[in-house]
Scaffold this motif. Structure first.
Motif, PDB file in Angstrom:
ATOM      1  N   THR A  55       0.845  -1.194   0.000  1.00 12.04           N
ATOM      2  CA  THR A  55       0.000   0.000   0.000  1.00 12.04           C
ATOM      3  C   THR A  55       0.879   1.242   0.000  1.00 12.04           C
ATOM      4  OG1 THR A  55      -0.108   0.007   2.426  1.00 12.04           O
ATOM      5  CG2 THR A  55      -1.868  -1.156   1.258  1.00 12.04           C
ATOM      6  N   ASP A  56       0.283   2.387  -0.365  1.00 11.06           N
ATOM      7  CA  ASP A  56       0.994   3.658  -0.246  1.00 11.06           C
ATOM      8  C   ASP A  56       0.062   4.686   0.382  1.00 11.06           C
ATOM      9  OD1 ASP A  56      -0.522   5.137  -2.272  1.00 11.06           O
ATOM     10  OD2 ASP A  56       0.504   3.909  -3.750  1.00 11.06           O
ATOM     11  N   ASP A  57       0.606   5.837   0.681  1.00  7.64           N
ATOM     12  CA  ASP A  57      -0.168   6.850   1.411  1.00  7.64           C
ATOM     13  C   ASP A  57      -0.665   7.978   0.515  1.00  7.64           C
ATOM     14  OD1 ASP A  57       2.330   7.952   0.940  1.00  7.64           O
ATOM     15  OD2 ASP A  57       2.492   8.913   2.904  1.00  7.64           O
ATOM     16  N   ASP A  58      -0.898   7.682  -0.784  1.00  6.27           N
ATOM     17  CA  ASP A  58      -1.345   8.759  -1.676  1.00  6.27           C
ATOM     18  C   ASP A  58      -2.857   8.975  -1.663  1.00  6.27           C
ATOM     19  OD1 ASP A  58      -2.354   6.621  -3.123  1.00  6.27           O
ATOM     20  OD2 ASP A  58      -1.110   6.933  -4.888  1.00  6.27           O
ATOM     21  N   ASN A  59      -3.595   8.023  -1.060  1.00  9.04           N
ATOM     22  CA  ASN A  59      -5.063   8.126  -1.009  1.00  9.04           C
ATOM     23  C   ASN A  59      -5.674   8.356  -2.389  1.00  9.04           C
ATOM     24  OD1 ASN A  59      -5.288   7.882   1.878  1.00  9.04           O
ATOM     25  ND2 ASN A  59      -4.549   9.991   2.056  1.00  9.04           N
ATOM     26  N   THR A  80       5.159   7.259   0.666  1.00  2.02           N
ATOM     27  CA  THR A  80       5.570   6.162   1.547  1.00  2.02           C
ATOM     28  C   THR A  80       4.864   4.879   1.136  1.00  2.02           C
ATOM     29  OG1 THR A  80       5.984   7.651   3.395  1.00  2.02           O
ATOM     30  CG2 THR A  80       5.669   5.334   3.929  1.00  2.02           C
ATOM     31  N   VAL A  81       5.653   3.844   0.922  1.00  5.43           N
ATOM     32  CA  VAL A  81       5.128   2.537   0.521  1.00  5.43           C
ATOM     33  C   VAL A  81       5.301   1.575   1.697  1.00  5.43           C
ATOM     34  CG1 VAL A  81       5.435   0.599  -1.070  1.00  5.43           C
ATOM     35  CG2 VAL A  81       5.664   2.948  -1.901  1.00  5.43           C
ATOM     36  N   THR A  82       4.231   0.876   2.032  1.00  2.00           N
ATOM     37  CA  THR A  82       4.262  -0.068   3.157  1.00  2.00           C
ATOM     38  C   THR A  82       4.038  -1.483   2.657  1.00  2.00           C
ATOM     39  OG1 THR A  82       3.450   1.601   4.702  1.00  2.00           O
ATOM     40  CG2 THR A  82       3.219  -0.695   5.368  1.00  2.00           C
ATOM     41  N   THR A 166       5.833  -6.256   8.630  1.00  2.00           N
ATOM     42  CA  THR A 166       5.381  -4.980   8.081  1.00  2.00           C
ATOM     43  C   THR A 166       6.532  -3.987   8.084  1.00  2.00           C
ATOM     44  OG1 THR A 166       3.122  -5.352   8.874  1.00  2.00           O
ATOM     45  CG2 THR A 166       3.717  -3.098   8.305  1.00  2.00           C
ATOM     46  N   ASN A 167       6.836  -3.432   6.915  1.00  2.00           N
ATOM     47  CA  ASN A 167       7.951  -2.507   6.769  1.00  2.00           C
ATOM     48  C   ASN A 167       7.561  -1.397   5.803  1.00  2.00           C
ATOM     49  OD1 ASN A 167      10.413  -4.129   8.071  1.00  2.00           O
ATOM     50  ND2 ASN A 167       9.165  -5.573   6.897  1.00  2.00           N
ATOM     51  N   SER A 168       8.124  -0.206   6.020  1.00  2.04           N
ATOM     52  CA  SER A 168       7.811   0.939   5.173  1.00  2.04           C
ATOM     53  C   SER A 168       9.072   1.563   4.615  1.00  2.04           C
ATOM     54  CB  SER A 168       7.031   2.000   5.968  1.00  2.04           C
ATOM     55  OG  SER A 168       5.765   1.520   6.358  1.00  2.04           O
ATOM     56  N   ARG A 169       8.932   2.160   3.452  1.00  2.00           N
ATOM     57  CA  ARG A 169      10.029   2.903   2.834  1.00  2.00           C
ATOM     58  C   ARG A 169       9.446   4.115   2.121  1.00  2.00           C
ATOM     59  NH1 ARG A 169      15.042   0.052  -0.056  1.00  2.00           N
ATOM     60  NH2 ARG A 169      15.452  -0.249   2.160  1.00  2.00           N
ATOM     61  N   THR A 170      10.126   5.233   2.245  1.00  2.00           N
ATOM     62  CA  THR A 170       9.683   6.465   1.593  1.00  2.00           C
ATOM     63  C   THR A 170      10.531   6.717   0.350  1.00  2.00           C
ATOM     64  OG1 THR A 170       8.995   7.409   3.706  1.00  2.00           O
ATOM     65  CG2 THR A 170       9.300   8.937   1.885  1.00  2.00           C
ATOM     66  N   VAL A 197       2.949   9.962 -16.650  1.00  2.00           N
ATOM     67  CA  VAL A 197       3.233   8.553 -16.414  1.00  2.00           C
ATOM     68  C   VAL A 197       2.686   8.180 -15.045  1.00  2.00           C
ATOM     69  CG1 VAL A 197       5.487   8.845 -15.271  1.00  2.00           C
ATOM     70  CG2 VAL A 197       5.049   6.806 -16.661  1.00  2.00           C
ATOM     71  N   ASP A 198       2.322   6.923 -14.866  1.00  2.00           N
ATOM     72  CA  ASP A 198       1.949   6.400 -13.552  1.00  2.00           C
ATOM     73  C   ASP A 198       3.138   5.623 -13.003  1.00  2.00           C
ATOM     74  OD1 ASP A 198      -0.565   7.413 -13.931  1.00  2.00           O
ATOM     75  OD2 ASP A 198      -1.484   5.490 -14.446  1.00  2.00           O
ATOM     76  N   MET A 199       3.453   5.855 -11.735  1.00  2.00           N
ATOM     77  CA  MET A 199       4.504   5.082 -11.086  1.00  2.00           C
ATOM     78  C   MET A 199       3.856   3.975 -10.263  1.00  2.00           C
ATOM     79  SD  MET A 199       7.475   6.022 -12.008  1.00  2.00           S
ATOM     80  CE  MET A 199       8.344   5.031 -10.793  1.00  2.00           C
ATOM     81  N   GLN A 200       4.304   2.770 -10.475  1.00  2.00           N
ATOM     82  CA  GLN A 200       3.717   1.619  -9.782  1.00  2.00           C
ATOM     83  C   GLN A 200       4.806   0.859  -9.026  1.00  2.00           C
ATOM     84  OE1 GLN A 200       0.514  -0.634 -11.607  1.00  2.00           O
ATOM     85  NE2 GLN A 200       1.763  -2.478 -11.500  1.00  2.00           N
ATOM     86  N   TRP A 201       4.494   0.499  -7.785  1.00  2.00           N
ATOM     87  CA  TRP A 201       5.400  -0.350  -7.014  1.00  2.00           C
ATOM     88  C   TRP A 201       4.785  -1.738  -6.903  1.00  2.00           C
ATOM     89  CZ3 TRP A 201       5.482   4.811  -6.551  1.00  2.00           C
ATOM     90  CH2 TRP A 201       6.742   5.433  -6.420  1.00  2.00           C
ATOM     91  N   GLU A 202       5.611  -2.725  -7.043  1.00  2.00           N
ATOM     92  CA  GLU A 202       5.117  -4.107  -6.998  1.00  2.00           C
ATOM     93  C   GLU A 202       6.002  -4.936  -6.079  1.00  2.00           C
ATOM     94  OE1 GLU A 202       4.657  -7.857 -10.090  1.00  2.00           O
ATOM     95  OE2 GLU A 202       4.096  -5.851 -10.783  1.00  2.00           O
TER      96      GLU A 202
END
Length: 210
Positions: A55-59, A80-82, A166-170, A197-202
Motif C-alpha cells: 500500500t501507499d499513502d497517496d489516497n 511512503t510505501v508499506t 510490516t515494513n515501510s520505505r519512503t 506517467v503512472d509510477m507503480q510499485w510491486e
C-alpha cells in the motif's frame, strides 16, 4: 542306453506328484503370513500459501499534477510505501500508462528517485535518504521517456529486499524541466505540450532456494 520299463515309468511319474504337492503346500504356508502386517503414519501434512500486500499513502491522488510549467522549474515530493509480507519479498518500481507528446516533452522532464525513511505524501519534510548508494539513489536525472521504458517488474527500478513482517520505505521523487542546450525556437515549440506517467510499485515473494 536301455529305456526304463513301463512299470518304472509309472513309478517315476508317481514320485513327482508328492513333490509338487509339497511345493504347493509350502506356498500356501508362506502366504498365510500375509495376515501379519505392520503400519506407521506421518499424519497431518498440509500446505498453505503465504501472503503479501503493498500500500501507499497517496489516497488515490496523483503525486505530481503540474500546469503552466516553465523551463528550469523543479519540484520534489515523497510517497511512503508499506509492505506487509508473511515471507521475504522484493519491492520494485516501474512506470505504466505513459503519455507522450508530439513535441517530445517527455525527453525534457528529468526524474530522480531516492529511497529513504520519514517524510510522507502530505509532507516530504524530514526525508532521510538511505546511505547505501545502491539502494538510496534509484534514478538520477533520467528522462521521463527512459523511465517509461522500465515498465515491467523484470526491468523495474530499485530492489527493496523486504523481510517478513510490516515494513515501510519512503521514496522522494524530483522532477526538473530541463532545456539545457536548446535554442529559444526549440523551447518555444514545447509550449502547450503535455506528458505523464503512472509510477507503480510491486512486491513479489523471493525465489525459493533449494
Amino acid at each position: 542306453m536301455n529305456k526304463p520299463s513301463r512299470r518304472a515309468q509309472k513309478i517315476m511319474a508317481a514320485a513327482t506328484t508328492p513333490v509338487a504337492v509339497i511345493a504347493a503346500g509350502a506356498l500356501v504356508y508362506q502366504a498365510s503370513y500375509a495376515a501379519f502386517t505392520g503400519q506407521t503414519r506421518n499424519s497431518g501434512n498440509e500446505w498453505s500459501t503465504g501472503s503479501v500486500s503493498l500500500t501507499d499513502d497517496d489516497n488515490g491522488q496523483a503525486r505530481f499534477r503540474v500546469t503552466n510549467m516553465l523551463p528550469g522549474q523543479t519540484e520534489s515530493k515523497c510517497i511512503t510505501v508499506t509492505a506487509n509480507a508473511s515471507v521475504p519479498s522484493t519491492v520494485k518500481g516501474f512506470a505504466i500508462n505513459p503519455v507522450t507528446s508530439v513535441q517530445g516533452l517527455e525527453n525534457r522532464i528529468l526524474m530522480s528517485i531516492q529511497a529513504g525513511s520519514d517524510g510522507s505524501f502530505a509532507d516530504c519534510t524530514g526525508f532521510k535518504p538511505l546511505q547505501d548508494a545502491a539502494n538510496g539513489v534509484i534514478v538520477a536525472d533520467a528522462p521521463l521517456s527512459g523511465i517509461a521504458q522500465k515498465n515491467t517488474f523484470e526491468t523495474a527500478m530499485g530492489g527493496w529486499e523486504v523481510p517478513k513482517g510490516t515494513n515501510s520505505r519512503t521514496y522522494k521523487l524530483t522532477w526538473k524541466f530541463d532545456t539545457t542546450g536548446m535554442t529559444q525556437s526549440q523551447i518555444d515549440q514545447l509550449q502547450g505540450a503535455k506528458t505523464g506517467v503512472d509510477m507503480q510499485w510491486e512486491m513479489r515473494t523471493a525465489e525459493p532456494t533449494s
